[in-house]
Design an enzyme around this catalytic site. Structure first.
Site, PDB file in Angstrom:
ATOM      1  CE  LYS A  45     -11.902  17.778 -11.548  1.00 49.92           C
ATOM      2  NZ  LYS A  45     -12.087  17.714 -10.108  1.00 49.92           N
ATOM      3  CE1 TYR A 105      -9.421  -4.660  -5.426  1.00 49.10           C
ATOM      4  CE2 TYR A 105      -9.679  -4.786  -3.042  1.00 49.10           C
ATOM      5  CZ  TYR A 105      -9.251  -5.336  -4.233  1.00 49.10           C
ATOM      6  OH  TYR A 105      -8.643  -6.562  -4.231  1.00 49.10           O
ATOM      7  CB  CYS A 162       6.389  -1.788   0.517  1.00 49.63           C
ATOM      8  SG  CYS A 162       6.055  -1.159   2.158  1.00 49.63           S
ATOM      9  CG  HIS A 204       6.045   2.653  -1.407  1.00 50.13           C
ATOM     10  ND1 HIS A 204       5.335   1.681  -2.071  1.00 50.13           N
ATOM     11  CD2 HIS A 204       5.768   2.493  -0.095  1.00 50.13           C
ATOM     12  CE1 HIS A 204       4.642   0.969  -1.210  1.00 50.13           C
ATOM     13  NE2 HIS A 204       4.889   1.441   0.005  1.00 50.13           N
ATOM     14  CD  GLU A 231       6.005   2.600  -5.561  1.00 49.22           C
ATOM     15  OE1 GLU A 231       7.186   2.319  -5.282  1.00 49.22           O
ATOM     16  OE2 GLU A 231       5.035   2.197  -4.881  1.00 49.22           O
TER      17      GLU A 231
END
Ligand code: GLN
Length: 542
Positions: free
Chosen positions: A17, A54, A380, A514, A516
């Site tokens: 979605k 997780y 990091c 970070h 990314e």
């Protein structure tokens, strides 16, 4: 006038979605509309910051320091519009705001109830912080029929009523499963899911039907009839090879045309999808391949590293190569020699992480990269491990470690209790709450003249997003620089090391932030572009 598109999901979860919402927004954007995307999450956590990777996958951090759902990463990657704190809310936050208001006595003695108080708070959030956007797309997390999402569905139903059809649209994403023994795509789950939506008073205006194959016209007609949706508004959402093809595929199926029709915008300029076509072309026809080992802890759930994987692929797009990722659990290096697993990779990346488990394996991966001159990118935690590796193996500090792992003699990486943001001092204590208390969001960093990173960025001052509690301890800077590790990026006050690099190595960069999170397929992050370029050079050596 801002229009609202509400996107719900039915039948099963994990239908994509977030991606569908992001792709729809990006197509509307290519028609010249200003878009914004929001996510409403029905769980009780105040934000996903305290959830295990997780369970929930990556935590996406915005410039203004919010810890948000990973779908906001898709939103930014597809539209380039920087997400803000005001783009993600959870039931937990709504309730904590409502309860705080109740405690202050702001409800003036009223009985506080889900309807209208919680639903009002949700509506207020949906309409907040909007300026001149043409479209605000709101994705409702979860699947229709879940108990948790009811207040959100009720709130968007009310908004539909208040703002009218000219300003609201309900899009429902479902699945058409293929039953091989019948040789058919089945429409019944979609019919049931729409019934479920109708039972809370929402008639979808458009259905997007995920399917692994073409949907025959007869099935489209049937869905339209049973779900009370125009036939052209039953849009096939077919599986595609790369996610960056989704905007093109949706457009081909008539998605944006139907949205424009719904809002009476039939005259809107046609979309210019060249940007996406160029990206897909590069992904389909790469000129080579590089292998990158990602040595981490959460490798069993790849959603934990969603933005990272995308950013590496963007680096590949920029260099016209396919990037193959080897996900390696760092713990294996604690019992085995790293060599077997890292021998034929062209680059090694240690991503962000938390906790001691697997840390010594990551340090081994850094050592391998340093000694064998394999391009190394530490992000990091991956930067912190690179610093500890240098301290232990080169600076003669065998007990060097991070205070994240417990009290220690040589805290080369230590807890930061005070730092500056703009002209404010931020303070934290050892026993503070875990939620929302890290160094979060965009901070400036000054790059050292003549350094590799200054050359890569082409600027002296950069701004990148952070999410960490510990910092490289500046007290060890001199001893570490003596090993050849250069501190090439520092916080503006010169107290917090932001980047380390090794001039005696083909490509060795560790960053405390970070990068990314800011990479986009049409605007790959320079560090990833440069890292993949180094990996290509390495691939010619091995
Ligand atoms: N655990 C480390 C810290 O809190 C690194 C965090 C991260 O990699 N995002 O500083």
């Amino acid at each position: 006038m801002t229009r609202f598109i509400f996107i719900t999901g039915g039948v099963v979860s994990s239908l994509g979605k977030g991606l569908a919402s992001a792709a729809l927004a990006s197509v509307l954007q290519t028609r010249g509309f200003k878009v914004r995307l929001r996510k409403l999450d029905p769980y009780l956590n105040v934000d996903p910051g305290t959830m295990s990777p997780y369970q929930h996958g990556e935590v996406y951090v915005t410039d203004d320091g919010a810890e948000t759902d990973l779908d906001l990463g898709h939103y930014e990657r597809f539209t380039g519009v920087a997400s803000r704190r005001s783009d993600n809310i959870t039931t937990g936050r709504i309730y904590s705001n409502v309860i705080a208001k109740e405690r202050r006595g702001d409800y003036l003695g009223a009985t506080v109830q889900v309807i209208p108080h919680v639903t009002d708070a949700i509506k207020e959030f949906i309409k907040s912080d909007i300026t001149d956007e043409d479209f605000v797309l709101c994705e409702i997390g979860g699947t229709v029929g879940d108990i948790e999402s009811l207040p959100f569905l009720e709130a968007i139903r009310q908004l539909g009523n208040e703002l009218g059809r000219e300003r609201t649209m309900f899009v429902h994403l479902t699945l058409l499963p293929y039953i091989p023994s019948a040789g058919e795509l089945k429409t019944k789950p979609t019919q049931h899911s729409v019934k479920e939506l109708l039972s809370v008073g929402i008639q979808p205006d458009m259905l997007m039907c995920r399917s692994d194959r073409e949907i025959p016209q007869g099935e489209r007609r049937k869905i339209a009839l049973f779900c009370n949706v125009r036939e052209e508004a039953v849009i096939p959402a077919l599986d595609v090879d790369t996610i960056y093809e989704v905007p093109i595929s949706y457009h081909d199926q008539g998605l944006d045309e139907q949205v424009c029709k719904h809002f009476g915008l039939a005259e809107a300029p046609p979309p210019d999808l060249d940007r996406w076509r160029r990206i897909v072309e590069r992904i389909r026809f790469p000129e080579g391949e590089v292998r990158i080992a990602v040595v981490g802890k959460y490798t069993s759930l790849l959603d934990s590293y969603k933005s990272l994987a995308e950013a590496l692929h963007h680096g590949g797009i920029a260099n016209n190569v396919r990037v193959r990722l080897d996900w390696i659990d760092s713990q294996i290096f604690e019992s085995e020699d790293a060599v077997h697993h890292l021998e034929d990779v062209h680059g090694i990346l240690v991503p962000g992480g938390f906790g001691e488990r697997g840390a010594s394996g990551k340090i081994e991966a850094v050592r391998f990269a340093r000694e064998h001159k394999v391009p190394y990118f530490g992000i990091c935690f991956g930067m912190q491990m690179a610093v500890i590796e240098a301290a232990r193996n080169q600076a003669g500090l065998p007990n060097a470690t991070s205070s994240e792992f417990g009290p220690c003699e040589e805290p080369v990486v230590g807890l930061m209790t005070e730092w500056t943001r703009g002209n404010q001092t931020v303070r934290r204590g050892n026993g503070d709450d875990l939620g929302g208390t890290m160094r979060l969001g965009a901070y400036e960093c000054h790059l050292r003249d003549g350094s590799k990173v200054a050359e890569i960025y082409g600027h002296k001052v950069i701004s990148e997003r952070h999410r960490h509690r510990y910092e490289v301890n500046i007290d060890y800077m001199e001893r570490l620089e003596a090993t050849g590790l250069v501190f090439s990026g520092m916080s503006p006050d010169g107290v917090l090391p932001e980047i380390v690099e090794r001039p005696d190595h083909p490509w060795f960069v560790g960053v405390q932030f970070h990068p990314e999170l800011k990479s986009k397929p049409f605007d790959p992050h320079p560090l990833f572009t440069s890292f993949i370029k180094a990996a290509i050079a390495q691939s010619r050596l091995v």
